[in-house]
Design an enzyme around this catalytic site. Structure first.
Site, mmCIF file in Angstrom:
data_model
loop_
_atom_site.group_PDB
_atom_site.id
_atom_site.type_symbol
_atom_site.label_atom_id
_atom_site.label_comp_id
_atom_site.label_asym_id
_atom_site.label_seq_id
_atom_site.Cartn_x
_atom_site.Cartn_y
_atom_site.Cartn_z
ATOM 1 N N GLY A 249 7.282 -2.061 -4.701
ATOM 2 C CA GLY A 249 7.921 -1.140 -5.647
ATOM 3 C C GLY A 249 8.648 -0.050 -4.887
ATOM 4 N N PHE A 250 7.870 0.777 -4.179
ATOM 5 C CA PHE A 250 8.412 1.828 -3.311
ATOM 6 C C PHE A 250 9.223 2.861 -4.080
ATOM 7 C CE2 PHE A 250 8.498 -2.278 -0.915
ATOM 8 C CZ PHE A 250 7.295 -2.096 -0.266
ATOM 9 N N GLY A 478 0.751 -3.624 -4.201
ATOM 10 C CA GLY A 478 0.408 -3.969 -2.830
ATOM 11 C C GLY A 478 -0.530 -2.976 -2.202
ATOM 12 N N ARG A 640 -11.356 11.451 0.800
ATOM 13 C CA ARG A 640 -12.254 10.282 0.775
ATOM 14 C C ARG A 640 -11.473 8.983 0.801
ATOM 15 N NH1 ARG A 640 -16.608 10.718 -3.224
ATOM 16 N NH2 ARG A 640 -17.754 11.389 -1.394
ATOM 17 N N GLN A 650 -2.108 0.518 4.347
ATOM 18 C CA GLN A 650 -1.131 1.464 3.808
ATOM 19 C C GLN A 650 -0.537 2.331 4.917
ATOM 20 O OE1 GLN A 650 -0.231 2.507 0.096
ATOM 21 N NE2 GLN A 650 -0.145 0.373 0.688
ATOM 22 N N GLY A 714 -3.844 11.062 -1.305
ATOM 23 C CA GLY A 714 -3.081 9.818 -1.268
ATOM 24 C C GLY A 714 -2.800 9.336 0.141
ATOM 25 N N VAL A 715 -2.590 8.036 0.283
ATOM 26 C CA VAL A 715 -2.330 7.460 1.603
ATOM 27 C C VAL A 715 -1.044 6.624 1.654
ATOM 28 C CG1 VAL A 715 -4.769 7.402 2.181
ATOM 29 C CG2 VAL A 715 -3.721 5.389 1.131
ATOM 30 N N GLY A 716 -0.361 6.458 0.531
ATOM 31 C CA GLY A 716 0.729 5.484 0.472
ATOM 32 C C GLY A 716 2.004 5.889 1.179
ATOM 33 N N GLU A 717 2.241 7.182 1.280
ATOM 34 C CA GLU A 717 3.540 7.611 1.792
ATOM 35 C C GLU A 717 3.464 8.398 3.096
ATOM 36 O OE1 GLU A 717 6.069 8.653 -2.006
ATOM 37 O OE2 GLU A 717 3.950 8.711 -2.466
#
Lengths: 751, 174
Positions: A249-250, A478, A640, A650, A714-717
């Site tokens: 997606g991104f 993902g 966490r 990620q 968050g860890v995605g970006e």
């Protein structure tokens, strides 16, 4: 692994062993066997295929389409144009709030960017529809387009990103610069970038009267449903969106795009199910991109290498008809201590599709420039770049003075540096070579990304058979929602993961919010956590009020939910299973709902950010200027960690996006036509496996009691931030050449 | 005009009457045989998401015309486990290794990555050299950035499969 400590309601503690385990993906089996069904994999009976015809000019009008030729092609069923498209109840150009973007739904013959849909051909086969679209042979009246950042008139947007102020001034930058022992000014450029998920946007749409079912990838199903309801004038409950798997997606699948709606319109027009899948080239227009930026940074430092001023100015673009302004300067808000900080934005309007959130919007290009500039400042001060960063470590958020809810950045620097071997880095550039004579350089960059939360709801059920169900309309693109949220769900209801049915990926479930802003696990996870707390509370009330229960009267002491039983907290030997409690109460199940949202009071009081430090090694061919990243070490602290296996993936993914940003990806615009000249995966370079070095991540422990009940950031970006700068800085360290234009290609390095 | 072809797909003979010569092998699989495991990421041979084994070799199914596949033997992701279910959960060892090493995120490129890995291991060119595995897997793009896991998965599967072959050889010799 730390146990979950509930901060909301001490009466019903839950202890679980699911959170924190490095489980493999629950959807893994489906994905490695080809059984995971993505939108375009659906083939309902009676399906027709639609192909979009898109504009080849960037500004003007469509004056002719050869609809007859297309209709005459065998297999073509219908051609949808502005002349015959179904009427819409909602105006696609309406802008009720900043998160509703204007769509091109054939509302007129006007062309406002290259790649804009101008017609749709529907046919019995994909081949016939494809040929039909070619036969339309459009003719245009075109006007010269505005293509680059120098083509438009500059203005200060009213807001940048999702509603942040365009300008922020803290302290006196000019005074800080005047008082500085050393000062630098540098301008960095980043190119237009396109999300390019591996799965092009697709929709399979089916109408049944005024009920609509669609398979389409969505990072926010509830929002997509509302948009469709408004456009088609039907109640949202009449719409079912299924999006169990997104092929990436991104950001470009965050909000419904025009072509997805066109597929729905085509299905309505022909009265049969329609499948529309964009081609790769068609992703370069109507589904968003990251705007180009030109960023000017001015920094001053005193004789000790402490910043006296930091000004970050960004020039970026939006489309001529809608608004999204890449908030790149805001990357300088919360990272380095300086008595004076100014973040400024200006924009121009171009004849392009509207830019959109793209993985780390603002933070990615902003960090690339800031981390480069900080390195240039360190050099001017004669300091090691890591030492310089430590001297300017922000103990509180510099622009507001708020404390951080948690910040383990020092540990990230220390552990990353140790793992990388940073202490052996010579200060002077161009002083390392490998055994083959390649120039070697080492660079560092700081990673930072805000810990955001949106809103979500979940439903939890505990059944008499001792099992449970947790439902949430969450999105797995993902990042691992199927797995991580199920782990949270199991602990939330005090059951083993195998005893909990986790349902997700569909719009008929409670609103899971948006999978974006690196906030999905925190938000959806919090909703699940609170739904679980509520359902356990109901069960506890039943037991504690029943004389026959060993938990009778435990009210003040409270109970602990674990492994399908409630235990009295002051005497764990007194316990009762869920099944017995429900059996005696004569209930088949108990259920409850819960919400996840940010705690506004905590948000006021604390600055909330995830942090990290990225160390890069590059090797550069001294004659050819070819750059390879040979080593990347990223140490991150993000509260966490629910599933370390997925979090490592990620971080790797983000760091690889950083490599791509630094060295590979860019859309090259044709200044005459306004079209990207490299609208495919051969010309638009993203890293391949061989471009990637030995990657390493370090998960630095961090406990955050303030961000949310689970302590999740968050860890995605975050992985992109820091990495781009680290690589650029390593290239400078290898060569002594500072390239201020991304991506750093060999021509720029040699030139 | 109709073009009749006969091909074996995952061990099953399929007689196909094509109404159109423009149908690619990928579109035949996805839209007509409804084997949707193979993915369309670019339709230009640039991404590798559609990789299948055609007569034992890895190819981009989007670049092969279906009419040219008369008499061919095609193996797709759906048929892979049946070829060698010796991995965990009855999976092909490459599939099992992809799960164990988290060699994917969104999963869209995964069928192509796995089929490409099977092809690469059969080619026997990469051995246990990570650099050569990375090179040999570089026709398959992954935008999520799962490359580290993919490389580890291919190396492990390569070890498992090579050990298996050595075992068979020993049995044969015995």
């Amino acid at each position: 692994m730390p146990e979950i400590t509930l901060t909301q309601d001490p009466v019903h503690l839950r202890h679980g062993s699911n959170i924190g385990r490095p489980l493999t993906r629950r959807d893994g089996l489906l994905k490695v066997t080809g059984a995971a069904r993505y939108a375009a994999d659906n083939n309902p009976k009676g399906l027709l295929h639609a192909v979009v015809a898109v504009s080849t000019v960037a500004r003007g009008r469509v004056v002719a389409l050869d609809v007859e030729a297309a209709m005459a092609h065998p297999g073509v069923v219908e051609v949808m144009t502005p002349a015959n498209r179904p009427a819409l109840a909602g105006d696609p150009d309406a802008k009720p709030n900043p998160l509703v973007f204007r769509l091109d739904l054939l509302q007129s013959d006007r062309v406002r960017y290259a790649g804009q849909p101008i017609a749709l051909v529907v046919a019995e086969t994909l081949e016939a529809a494809t040929e039909g679209a070619v036969l339309l042979a459009p003719r245009y009246e075109s006007e010269p387009p505005a293509v680059g950042l120098d083509d438009g008139e500059r203005f200060v947007p009213t807001a940048v990103g999702p509603g942040a102020p365009a300008e922020l001034r803290h302290g006196d930058v000019e005074a800080g610069l005047a008082a500085a022992a050393q000062a630098i000014e540098a301008t960095y450029e980043t190119p237009p970038q396109y999300h390019n998920p591996m799965e092009p946007h697709a929709v399979v749409a089916r109408w049944d009267g005024d009920r609509l079912t669609l398979d389409t990838p969505s990072q926010a199903m509830a929002m997509a449903r509302l948009r469709l309801a408004a456009l088609f004038g039907i109640p949202p409950e009449n719409i079912l969106i299924r999006s169990p798997f997104l092929g990436g997606g991104f950001g470009c699948k965050g909000l419904l795009s025009g072509p997805q709606v066109l597929g729905v319109m085509a299905a309505r027009l022909v009265g049969r199910p329609v499948k529309l899948a964009l081609t790769r080239a068609q992703l370069y227009g109507p589904v968003g991109h990251r705007s180009p930026t030109r960023q000017r940074l001015r920094l001053g430092a005193d004789g000790e290498g402490r910043l006296t001023a930091l000004e970050h100015h960004t020039l970026m673009s939006s489309s001529r008809f809608d608004e999204f302004f890449e908030p790149a300067s805001n990357a300088s808000h919360a990272l380095y201590a300086s008595p004076a900080i100014a973040t400024l934005h200006e924009a121009v309007r171009l004849d392009c599709g509207t830019p959109m959130f793209m993985r780390a919007p603002g933070e990615a290009p902003g960090s690339a420039a800031l981390e480069s500039a900080v390195d240039e400042m360190a050099e001017a001060c004669g300091l090691d770049p890591l030492e310089f960063r430590l001297r300017n470590y922000a103990e509180v958020e510099p622009t507001t003075g708020r404390p951080f809810s948690s910040k383990a950045l020092r540990e990230c620097y220390a552990r990353g540096a140790e793992r990388f071997g940073w202490e052996r880095r010579p200060l002077a550039p161009r002083s390392l070579r490998d055994e083959h004579g390649l120039l070697v350089g080492w660079g560092v960059g700081t990673a930072i990304f805000p810990a955001l939360m949106f809103e979500a709801e979940a439903r939890a059920v505990i059944r008499r058979d001792g099992g449970g169900t947790v439902e949430i309309g969450a999105c797995d693109m993902g990042q691992g929602a199927w797995t991580a949220l199920a782990q949270i769900a199991a602990d939330a209801v005090g059951l083993d993961g195998e005893r909990v049915e986790f349902r997700s990926g569909s719009s008929d479930l409670p609103d899971g919010g948006i999978a974006g802003g690196s906030a999905h696990t925190a938000t959806a996870g919090s909703a699940i956590h609170s739904a679980g707390a509520a359902v356990v509370a109901r069960l506890a009330e039943l037991a504690m009020a029943d004389e026959r229960s060993p938990l009778f009267g435990a009210g003040n002491a409270g109970v602990v939910a674990r492994d399908g039983r409630l235990h009295r907290r002051d005497d764990e030997s007194r316990s009762e299973g869920y099944a017995e409690i429900l059996e005696r109460a004569g209930l088949a199940e108990v259920e409850a709902r819960g919400k996840g949202a940010m705690d506004a009071a905590a948000q006021q009081r604390y600055a909330m950010q995830a942090h990290g430090a990225v160390f890069a090694e590059v090797k550069v061919d001294p004659d050819l200027g070819q750059v390879r990243v040979t080593r990347l070490v990223g140490a991150f602290a993000a509260g966490r960690i629910i599933n370390p296996r997925m979090v490592v993936s990620q971080y790797y993914g983000g760091m690889i996006w950083g490599v791509s940003f630094a060295l590979h990806e860019q859309a090259v615009m044709d200044r005459r036509s306004g079209r990207p000249m490299n609208a495919d995966l051969a010309g638009y370079h993203i890293p391949v496996n061989a471009d990637l070095p030995a990657l390493e991540t370090i998960l630095v422990e961090e406990e955050d009691p303030h961000v949310n009940a689970l302590g999740i950031k968050g860890v995605g970006e975050i992985g992109i931030t820091g990495t781009v700068g680290a690589i650029a800085n390593a290239v400078w360290h290898a060569t002594g050449v500072r390239v201020r234009q991304f991506p750093i290609t060999l021509d720029r390095l040699l030139g | 005009m109709s073009f009749s072809i006969s091909l074996s797909v995952n061990g099953v003979t399929r007689e196909v009457a094509l109404d159109d010569p423009r149908v690619t092998l990928l579109d035949l699989l996805r839209e007509r045989l409804h084997l949707t495991g193979s993915k369309k990421g670019c339709d230009r041979g640039q991404c590798g998401a559609c990789t299948v084994l055609l007569d034992g070799r890895r190819v981009n199914a989007c670049l092969a015309l279906a009419v040219a596949c008369d008499g061919a033997e095609v193996v797709t992701i759906e048929g892979l486990a049946a070829q060698d279910p010796s991995g965990a959960d009855g999976l092909h060892p490459v599939q099992a290794a992809f799960i164990a090493h988290d060699g994917f995120q969104c999963g869209f490129c995964t069928p192509g990555q796995i089929m490409s890995a099977v092809g690469l291991i059969r080619e026997g060119q990469a051995g246990d050299d990570p650099e050569r595995v990375r090179e040999g897997m570089s026709g398959n793009l992954c935008r999520c950035g799962a490359y580290a896991g993919i490389t580890e998965a291919v190396l492990e599967a390569q070890r498992v499969l090579t050990a298996g072959d050595a075992g068979h050889e020993q049995e044969d010799a015995a």
